[in-house]
Motif scaffolding. Structure first.
Motif, short mmCIF file in Angstrom:
data_model
loop_
_atom_site.label_atom_id
_atom_site.label_comp_id
_atom_site.label_asym_id
_atom_site.label_seq_id
_atom_site.Cartn_x
_atom_site.Cartn_y
_atom_site.Cartn_z
N VAL A 63 84.14 -67.57 -4.37
CA VAL A 63 83.81 -68.96 -4.08
C VAL A 63 84.97 -69.90 -4.36
CG1 VAL A 63 81.34 -68.60 -4.46
CG2 VAL A 63 82.77 -69.40 -6.36
N TYR A 64 85.97 -69.43 -5.10
CA TYR A 64 87.15 -70.26 -5.41
C TYR A 64 88.29 -69.31 -5.78
CZ TYR A 64 90.38 -73.34 -7.80
OH TYR A 64 91.52 -74.00 -8.16
N GLU A 65 89.51 -69.69 -5.40
CA GLU A 65 90.67 -68.92 -5.84
C GLU A 65 91.90 -69.81 -5.80
OE1 GLU A 65 91.50 -65.28 -3.66
OE2 GLU A 65 92.65 -64.51 -5.37
N ASP A 66 92.73 -69.68 -6.83
CA ASP A 66 94.07 -70.28 -6.79
C ASP A 66 95.02 -69.25 -7.39
OD1 ASP A 66 93.95 -70.53 -9.59
OD2 ASP A 66 93.33 -72.63 -9.52
N ASP A 67 96.24 -69.69 -7.72
CA ASP A 67 97.22 -68.69 -8.18
C ASP A 67 96.88 -68.13 -9.56
OD1 ASP A 67 97.75 -71.28 -9.15
OD2 ASP A 67 99.84 -70.81 -9.52
N LYS A 68 96.04 -68.82 -10.33
CA LYS A 68 95.76 -68.37 -11.70
C LYS A 68 94.33 -67.90 -11.95
CE LYS A 68 99.27 -71.26 -13.83
NZ LYS A 68 99.53 -72.50 -14.57
N PHE A 69 93.40 -68.31 -11.08
CA PHE A 69 91.98 -68.01 -11.35
C PHE A 69 91.26 -67.59 -10.07
CE2 PHE A 69 93.43 -71.26 -14.30
CZ PHE A 69 93.12 -70.67 -15.51
N ILE A 70 90.17 -66.87 -10.29
CA ILE A 70 89.26 -66.57 -9.18
C ILE A 70 87.84 -66.84 -9.69
CG2 ILE A 70 88.97 -64.12 -9.73
CD1 ILE A 70 89.09 -63.55 -6.70
N LEU A 122 81.15 -66.44 -11.89
CA LEU A 122 82.06 -66.04 -12.96
C LEU A 122 83.44 -66.60 -12.64
CD1 LEU A 122 81.07 -62.25 -13.09
CD2 LEU A 122 80.24 -64.06 -14.61
N VAL A 123 84.04 -67.27 -13.62
CA VAL A 123 85.40 -67.78 -13.46
C VAL A 123 86.32 -66.88 -14.29
CG1 VAL A 123 86.94 -69.74 -13.82
CG2 VAL A 123 84.59 -70.11 -13.06
N ILE A 124 87.30 -66.31 -13.62
CA ILE A 124 88.08 -65.22 -14.22
C ILE A 124 89.57 -65.55 -14.12
CG2 ILE A 124 88.61 -62.76 -14.02
CD1 ILE A 124 85.89 -62.63 -12.32
N PRO A 125 90.28 -65.56 -15.26
CA PRO A 125 91.74 -65.73 -15.18
C PRO A 125 92.39 -64.47 -14.60
CG PRO A 125 90.94 -65.98 -17.45
CD PRO A 125 89.82 -65.42 -16.65
N LYS A 126 93.38 -64.67 -13.75
CA LYS A 126 94.09 -63.50 -13.21
C LYS A 126 94.97 -62.86 -14.29
CE LYS A 126 93.91 -65.02 -8.44
NZ LYS A 126 94.62 -65.39 -7.21
N LYS A 127 95.43 -63.68 -15.25
CA LYS A 127 96.17 -63.12 -16.38
C LYS A 127 95.17 -62.48 -17.33
CE LYS A 127 99.18 -64.39 -20.21
NZ LYS A 127 99.80 -65.51 -20.94
N VAL A 128 95.32 -61.18 -17.55
CA VAL A 128 94.29 -60.43 -18.27
C VAL A 128 94.36 -60.68 -19.77
CG1 VAL A 128 93.34 -58.15 -18.76
CG2 VAL A 128 94.34 -58.62 -16.52
N SER A 129 93.19 -61.00 -20.34
CA SER A 129 92.97 -60.89 -21.78
C SER A 129 91.60 -60.23 -21.89
CB SER A 129 93.00 -62.26 -22.46
OG SER A 129 92.12 -63.15 -21.82
N THR A 130 91.39 -59.54 -23.01
CA THR A 130 90.13 -58.81 -23.14
C THR A 130 88.97 -59.75 -23.43
OG1 THR A 130 91.32 -56.88 -23.92
CG2 THR A 130 88.98 -56.95 -24.43
N ARG A 131 89.25 -60.77 -24.26
CA ARG A 131 88.19 -61.71 -24.65
C ARG A 131 88.81 -63.08 -24.86
NH1 ARG A 131 85.67 -59.47 -30.07
NH2 ARG A 131 85.88 -61.61 -30.84
N ILE A 132 87.99 -64.11 -24.72
CA ILE A 132 88.53 -65.48 -24.65
C ILE A 132 89.28 -65.86 -25.92
CG2 ILE A 132 86.49 -66.72 -25.49
CD1 ILE A 132 87.02 -68.73 -23.11
N ASP A 133 88.89 -65.30 -27.07
CA ASP A 133 89.58 -65.72 -28.30
C ASP A 133 90.94 -65.06 -28.47
OD1 ASP A 133 88.63 -63.21 -29.01
OD2 ASP A 133 87.31 -63.94 -30.61
N GLU A 134 91.37 -64.29 -27.48
CA GLU A 134 92.76 -63.80 -27.47
C GLU A 134 93.70 -64.84 -26.87
OE1 GLU A 134 92.92 -60.08 -25.39
OE2 GLU A 134 91.80 -59.04 -26.95
N ILE A 135 93.15 -65.82 -26.19
CA ILE A 135 93.99 -66.84 -25.55
C ILE A 135 94.37 -67.86 -26.62
CG2 ILE A 135 94.10 -68.64 -23.78
CD1 ILE A 135 92.01 -67.02 -22.18
N VAL A 136 95.68 -67.94 -26.91
CA VAL A 136 96.13 -68.83 -27.99
C VAL A 136 96.90 -70.03 -27.45
CG1 VAL A 136 96.14 -67.05 -29.78
CG2 VAL A 136 98.18 -67.38 -28.35
N ASP A 137 97.31 -69.98 -26.20
CA ASP A 137 98.06 -71.08 -25.60
C ASP A 137 97.07 -72.18 -25.18
OD1 ASP A 137 99.48 -72.80 -23.99
OD2 ASP A 137 100.40 -71.24 -22.76
#
Ligand code: AMP
Length: 109
Positions: free
Chosen positions: A20-27, A41-56
């Protein structure tokens, strides 16, 4: 050899999904087993296993802003849910935000 996550295979169009949506970073895709009349479902193309791994902070902000943008476009009123880890109900080990909505009448908790 590293194995791809289910969502990486969807991003690669190796597994079909309704996008339903896509850009260079998300689908954003329709959930295959919807728990609400509309379930995305909104999914980052940059893989992390779980959201609390994202520190940036900007990476985290972009994820939530994208989920909000898609939810507003698709629904107007909505619920955002993130399951974190097996004990939090997470089944697919690739970070994603659930967008739920479209209920008629009372909204289930
Ligand atoms: P979670 O339990 O938070 O990891 O959520 C994973 C979600 O992915 C569930 O709501 C599943 O119904 C959904 N799902 C699993 N396989 C697919 C698929 N092939 N296409 C779309 N959604 C899927």
């Amino acid at each position: 050899m590293t194995s791809l996550t289910l969502f990486e295979r969807i991003i690669a169009r190796d597994i079909p999904a309704t996008v339903v949506y896509e850009d260079d970073k998300f689908i954003a895709i329709k959930d295959i087993a919807p728990k609400a009349p509309t379930h995305l479902l909104v999914i980052p193309k940059k893989v992390s296993t779980r959201i609390d791994e994202i520190v940036d902070p900007s990476e985290m902000g972009e994820l939530w802003l994208t989920a909000i943008k898609v939810a507003r476009e698709q629904l107007g009123d909505y619920r955002l849910v993130v399951n974190v880890g097996k004990g939090g109900g997470q089944e697919v080990p690739h970070t994603h935000i659930h967008i739920l909505g479209g209920w008629e009448g009372p909204v289930p908790y």
